[in-house]
Write a protein that holds these residues in place. Structure first.
Motif, mmCIF file in Angstrom:
data_model
loop_
_atom_site.group_PDB
_atom_site.id
_atom_site.type_symbol
_atom_site.label_atom_id
_atom_site.label_comp_id
_atom_site.label_asym_id
_atom_site.label_seq_id
_atom_site.Cartn_x
_atom_site.Cartn_y
_atom_site.Cartn_z
ATOM 1 N N ASP A 139 0.825 -1.205 0.000
ATOM 2 C CA ASP A 139 0.000 0.000 0.000
ATOM 3 C C ASP A 139 0.862 1.259 0.000
ATOM 4 O O ASP A 139 0.591 2.219 -0.740
ATOM 5 N N TYR A 140 1.885 1.264 0.845
ATOM 6 C CA TYR A 140 2.756 2.440 0.955
ATOM 7 C C TYR A 140 3.508 2.644 -0.362
ATOM 8 O O TYR A 140 3.546 3.750 -0.914
ATOM 9 N N ARG A 141 4.085 1.567 -0.860
ATOM 10 C CA ARG A 141 4.884 1.661 -2.088
ATOM 11 C C ARG A 141 4.028 2.087 -3.285
ATOM 12 O O ARG A 141 4.411 2.952 -4.064
ATOM 13 N N ASP A 142 2.840 1.478 -3.434
ATOM 14 C CA ASP A 142 1.986 1.805 -4.576
ATOM 15 C C ASP A 142 1.548 3.265 -4.540
ATOM 16 O O ASP A 142 1.484 3.938 -5.576
ATOM 17 N N GLU A 143 1.242 3.760 -3.335
ATOM 18 C CA GLU A 143 0.805 5.152 -3.213
ATOM 19 C C GLU A 143 1.939 6.107 -3.564
ATOM 20 O O GLU A 143 1.748 7.107 -4.264
ATOM 21 N N VAL A 144 3.149 5.773 -3.101
ATOM 22 C CA VAL A 144 4.288 6.664 -3.316
ATOM 23 C C VAL A 144 4.800 6.595 -4.755
ATOM 24 O O VAL A 144 5.130 7.616 -5.363
ATOM 25 N N VAL A 145 4.867 5.386 -5.304
ATOM 26 C CA VAL A 145 5.472 5.209 -6.624
ATOM 27 C C VAL A 145 4.491 5.496 -7.747
ATOM 28 O O VAL A 145 4.863 6.074 -8.776
ATOM 29 N N HIS A 146 3.225 5.106 -7.570
ATOM 30 C CA HIS A 146 2.277 5.176 -8.682
ATOM 31 C C HIS A 146 1.270 6.320 -8.616
ATOM 32 O O HIS A 146 0.809 6.794 -9.652
ATOM 33 N N ARG A 147 0.917 6.763 -7.393
ATOM 34 C CA ARG A 147 -0.232 7.662 -7.294
ATOM 35 C C ARG A 147 0.094 9.077 -6.852
ATOM 36 O O ARG A 147 -0.693 9.980 -7.070
ATOM 37 N N GLN A 148 1.221 9.265 -6.197
ATOM 38 C CA GLN A 148 1.517 10.606 -5.715
ATOM 39 C C GLN A 148 2.994 10.741 -5.399
ATOM 40 O O GLN A 148 3.736 9.768 -5.412
ATOM 41 N N VAL A 149 3.401 11.953 -5.110
ATOM 42 C CA VAL A 149 4.725 12.210 -4.557
ATOM 43 C C VAL A 149 4.503 12.701 -3.135
ATOM 44 O O VAL A 149 3.801 13.675 -2.910
ATOM 45 N N VAL A 150 5.081 11.987 -2.165
ATOM 46 C CA VAL A 150 4.895 12.374 -0.765
ATOM 47 C C VAL A 150 5.424 13.784 -0.556
ATOM 48 O O VAL A 150 6.457 14.169 -1.107
ATOM 49 N N GLN A 151 4.686 14.562 0.224
ATOM 50 C CA GLN A 151 5.124 15.919 0.516
ATOM 51 C C GLN A 151 6.521 15.896 1.127
ATOM 52 O O GLN A 151 6.777 15.188 2.098
ATOM 53 N N ALA A 152 7.418 16.648 0.530
ATOM 54 C CA ALA A 152 8.804 16.646 0.980
ATOM 55 C C ALA A 152 8.919 17.205 2.392
ATOM 56 O O ALA A 152 8.263 18.195 2.727
ATOM 57 N N PRO A 153 9.736 16.582 3.223
ATOM 58 C CA PRO A 153 9.880 17.081 4.598
ATOM 59 C C PRO A 153 10.649 18.386 4.639
ATOM 60 O O PRO A 153 11.489 18.666 3.777
ATOM 61 N N ALA A 154 10.350 19.195 5.645
ATOM 62 C CA ALA A 154 11.092 20.432 5.849
ATOM 63 C C ALA A 154 12.487 20.096 6.339
ATOM 64 O O ALA A 154 12.697 19.144 7.083
ATOM 65 N N GLU A 155 13.446 20.885 5.909
ATOM 66 C CA GLU A 155 14.828 20.684 6.330
ATOM 67 C C GLU A 155 15.373 22.024 6.809
ATOM 68 O O GLU A 155 15.273 23.033 6.120
ATOM 69 N N GLY A 156 15.936 22.034 8.001
ATOM 70 C CA GLY A 156 16.477 23.279 8.516
ATOM 71 C C GLY A 156 16.704 23.232 10.007
ATOM 72 O O GLY A 156 16.845 22.154 10.589
ATOM 73 N N TRP A 157 16.701 24.375 10.623
ATOM 74 C CA TRP A 157 16.949 24.455 12.051
ATOM 75 C C TRP A 157 16.218 25.649 12.631
ATOM 76 O O TRP A 157 15.715 26.496 11.903
ATOM 77 N N LEU A 158 16.160 25.708 13.956
ATOM 78 C CA LEU A 158 15.459 26.787 14.634
ATOM 79 C C LEU A 158 16.364 27.422 15.677
ATOM 80 O O LEU A 158 17.098 26.734 16.387
ATOM 81 N N VAL A 159 16.293 28.736 15.732
ATOM 82 C CA VAL A 159 16.981 29.495 16.775
ATOM 83 C C VAL A 159 15.921 30.316 17.493
ATOM 84 O O VAL A 159 15.233 31.135 16.877
ATOM 85 N N SER A 160 15.744 30.075 18.787
ATOM 86 C CA SER A 160 14.727 30.768 19.569
ATOM 87 C C SER A 160 15.388 31.475 20.749
ATOM 88 O O SER A 160 16.202 30.872 21.460
ATOM 89 N N THR A 161 15.044 32.735 20.926
ATOM 90 C CA THR A 161 15.652 33.520 21.999
ATOM 91 C C THR A 161 14.588 34.096 22.909
ATOM 92 O O THR A 161 13.752 34.886 22.482
ATOM 93 N N LYS A 162 14.604 33.667 24.151
ATOM 94 C CA LYS A 162 13.751 34.215 25.204
ATOM 95 C C LYS A 162 14.590 34.300 26.470
ATOM 96 O O LYS A 162 14.530 33.447 27.336
ATOM 97 N N GLY A 163 15.415 35.292 26.516
ATOM 98 C CA GLY A 163 16.338 35.399 27.640
ATOM 99 C C GLY A 163 17.564 34.534 27.418
ATOM 100 O O GLY A 163 18.690 34.965 27.555
ATOM 101 N N LYS A 164 17.347 33.305 27.056
ATOM 102 C CA LYS A 164 18.400 32.394 26.653
ATOM 103 C C LYS A 164 18.107 31.914 25.240
ATOM 104 O O LYS A 164 16.959 31.938 24.789
#
Length: 295
Positions: free
Chosen positions: A170-195
């Protein structure tokens, strides 16, 4: 005390089967080895299934290498206090630097799933030759026989692994034949709240057969505070002194896969291990059958 039964590994089971092929006779009345070329063809089918296992390993290796490269780049970038990337998404409290969706991971996943499924098909064609009355062109032929209640020999292995085979299909058929899985986000986060807290965004994919989603200009313009498939957790602690001043003593932001998603390497490793387990059991059953000579 009875010694625990040793379960042959994938390679041990394959080597045992190849030795059995070498020792098997060829004769006009043999079920499948009527001449030497029949042995060559049978072994070729097995080796094709093995090569597909190697292909699956290759794609996992590619993903692991990309993850290592991305992590090293993220760590280096987070140490750089200079100007952030142009496509950074800022808020009052945090900054997500996203290099954009990474389609390379999805291409590798698609190729991996295709390799595993193809390997199963080669193995099914070989295994079916040892059972009179079965002509298989793919693993799906054997799955349908099990669904109809047929039993015995190689079908028992298929029955044991039926849930995984269906999950993979099921997973393979959906990915190979019926759709392209939404690409994952790639990156990083920098959050500043005092630290300042820094976090690398993990690469995750759907745990089960992915649902279809829009891939349009409009959908790609939609910004999400948390990338698809991830949960964001944040801890922030402050102390207030008698004079009213405040000090942050802790600030940490992390990401983890949501219940619907899993790290991409974890998903790929799961299917590769199941492939090896299924194959090893099938090799053993074929060997035990004497290539159709043992009733």
């Amino acid at each position: 005390m009875k010694k625990p039964t040793h379960t042959p590994t994938y390679r041990e089971a394959l080597d045992g089967l190849l030795k059995a092929i070498d020792g098997a006779p060829t004769a006009p009345d043999h079920p499948i080895f009527k001449k030497w070329d029949d042995k060559e063809y049978f072994e070729t089918l097995l080796m094709f299934s093995f090569r597909k296992q190697q292909a699956a390993e290759h794609h996992i290796g590619n993903v692991e290498s990309m993850l290592e490269t991305a992590e090293a780049a993220a760590i280096a970038a987070m140490k750089n206090k200079g100007k952030q990337a142009k496509n950074a998404v800022a808020s009052s409290a945090s900054l997500i630097v996203n290099s954009g969706p990474s389609t390379a991971y999805i291409h590798e996943l698609s190729a991996f799933l295709a390799a595993v499924r193809s390997g199963l098909d080669f193995l099914a064609v070989a295994a079916a030759r040892t059972t009179p009355g079965i002509l298989a062109h793919s693993i799906h032929t054997l799955e349908k026989m099990v669904d109809k209640g047929q039993q015995g020999g190689i079908l028992e292995v298929v029955k044991t692994h039926h849930a995984w085979l269906a999950e993979l299909r099921d997973y393979r058929d959906e990915v190979v034949h019926r759709q392209v899985v939404q690409a994952p986000a790639e990156g990083w986060l920098v959050s500043t709240k005092g630290k300042t807290s820094k976090a690398i965004i993990p690469i995750v994919v759907p745990r089960r057969t992915p649902k279809r989603a829009f891939d349009t200009r409009r959908s790609r313009m939609m910004d999400n505070d948390v990338p698809l498939g991830l949960d964001r957790m944040e801890s922030h602690g402050q102390v207030t002194f008698p004079d009213g001043t405040k000090k942050t003593i802790e600030h940490k932001v992390t990401f983890r896969p949501s219940a619907s998603h899993v790290p991409i390497v974890e998903l790929m490793t799961h299917h590769l291990l199941e492939y090896r387990k299924f194959s090893a059991e099938m090799f053993a059953v074929i060997t035990k059958s004497g290539f159709g000579t043992v009733k």
